[in-house]
Motif scaffolding. Structure first.
Motif, PDB file in Angstrom:
ATOM      1  N   UNK A  53      36.372  31.804  39.372  1.00 32.19           N
ATOM      2  CA  UNK A  53      35.163  31.949  38.553  1.00 32.19           C
ATOM      3  C   UNK A  53      34.976  33.384  38.080  1.00 32.19           C
ATOM      4  N   UNK A  54      35.101  34.324  39.006  1.00 31.69           N
ATOM      5  CA  UNK A  54      34.815  35.718  38.691  1.00 31.69           C
ATOM      6  C   UNK A  54      35.906  36.373  37.856  1.00 31.69           C
ATOM      7  N   UNK A  55      37.165  36.033  38.087  1.00 35.53           N
ATOM      8  CA  UNK A  55      38.269  36.706  37.401  1.00 35.53           C
ATOM      9  C   UNK A  55      38.749  35.992  36.142  1.00 35.53           C
ATOM     10  N   UNK A  64      30.667  44.022  41.368  1.00 33.92           N
ATOM     11  CA  UNK A  64      29.871  42.821  41.634  1.00 33.92           C
ATOM     12  C   UNK A  64      30.648  41.836  42.494  1.00 33.92           C
ATOM     13  N   UNK A  65      31.955  41.747  42.276  1.00 32.64           N
ATOM     14  CA  UNK A  65      32.792  40.904  43.135  1.00 32.64           C
ATOM     15  C   UNK A  65      32.724  41.396  44.576  1.00 32.64           C
ATOM     16  N   UNK A  66      32.779  42.705  44.758  1.00 34.74           N
ATOM     17  CA  UNK A  66      32.722  43.268  46.109  1.00 34.74           C
ATOM     18  C   UNK A  66      31.366  43.021  46.760  1.00 34.74           C
ATOM     19  N   UNK A  69      31.427  39.504  47.891  1.00 36.00           N
ATOM     20  CA  UNK A  69      32.280  39.345  49.062  1.00 36.00           C
ATOM     21  C   UNK A  69      31.592  39.843  50.330  1.00 36.00           C
ATOM     22  N   UNK A  70      30.894  40.962  50.247  1.00 27.15           N
ATOM     23  CA  UNK A  70      30.150  41.474  51.403  1.00 27.15           C
ATOM     24  C   UNK A  70      29.080  40.471  51.822  1.00 27.15           C
ATOM     25  N   UNK A  71      28.336  39.950  50.845  1.00 26.55           N
ATOM     26  CA  UNK A  71      27.315  38.949  51.150  1.00 26.55           C
ATOM     27  C   UNK A  71      27.933  37.701  51.775  1.00 26.55           C
ATOM     28  N   UNK A  72      29.098  37.292  51.275  1.00 25.47           N
ATOM     29  CA  UNK A  72      29.764  36.099  51.798  1.00 25.47           C
ATOM     30  C   UNK A  72      30.197  36.304  53.248  1.00 25.47           C
ATOM     31  N   UNK A  99      25.077  32.923  41.680  1.00 25.86           N
ATOM     32  CA  UNK A  99      24.351  32.796  40.409  1.00 25.86           C
ATOM     33  C   UNK A  99      23.815  34.137  39.927  1.00 25.86           C
ATOM     34  N   UNK A 100      23.339  34.965  40.856  1.00 28.51           N
ATOM     35  CA  UNK A 100      22.834  36.291  40.482  1.00 28.51           C
ATOM     36  C   UNK A 100      23.949  37.173  39.925  1.00 28.51           C
ATOM     37  N   UNK A 101      25.113  37.143  40.564  1.00 26.36           N
ATOM     38  CA  UNK A 101      26.258  37.943  40.092  1.00 26.36           C
ATOM     39  C   UNK A 101      26.654  37.506  38.679  1.00 26.36           C
TER      40      UNK A 101
END
Length: 133
Positions: A53-55, A64-66, A69-72, A99-101
């Motif tokens: 999705x992100x890439x 934002x990906x990072x 990932x930290x949140x995950x 969704x926010x990202x």
């Protein structure tokens, strides 16, 4: 004169052979981990799916990906700490972050992912490298 040739910028959905290989390898790994009754097998498709999705779809900035990932990692760690191994609670709590990202990225003048031509009024400036922070 610029010694490094500039790469032409594009917009929209992307898919390379390497992306396809990663998706296939992730699917095989997920299946194998599940067949081994590994309780966190679902982390592989969640991470690979978000990678895609992100890439490839929304072309999200690396920072934002990072953050995602930290949140995950924190989200899954908290659920495991409380002995919750089912994927759905973690994925439910992660959904607003995802969704926010995506929303943050899509509202940027640098957005060049899927539907960028319809969403980003400054896409031509991005593609011609005329946007500066």
């Amino acid at each position: 004169m610029n010694p490094t040739p500039s790469t032409s910028r594009t917009s929209g959905f992307r898919l390379s052979w390497l992306d396809a290989v990663i998706l296939i390898a992730g699917t095989v790994l997920s299946w194998w981990l599940q067949s081994q009754s590994f309780p966190l097998w679902w982390i592989v498709p969640a991470a690979i799916g978000h990678f895609f999705l992100f890439c490839n779809v929304f072309l999200v900035w690396r920072r934002l990906e990072l953050l995602w990932a930290i949140a995950f990692v924190l989200n899954v760690a908290a659920h495991v700490f409380f002995d919750e191994w089912d994927p759905w609670p973690s994925l439910l709590w992660q959904s607003p972050v995802t969704l926010a990202v995506i929303a943050w990225q899509m509202r940027s003048p640098w957005y060049h992912g899927i539907f960028a031509r319809q969403i980003n009024a400054r896409l031509a400036d991005y593609i011609s490298d005329k946007l500066h922070p």
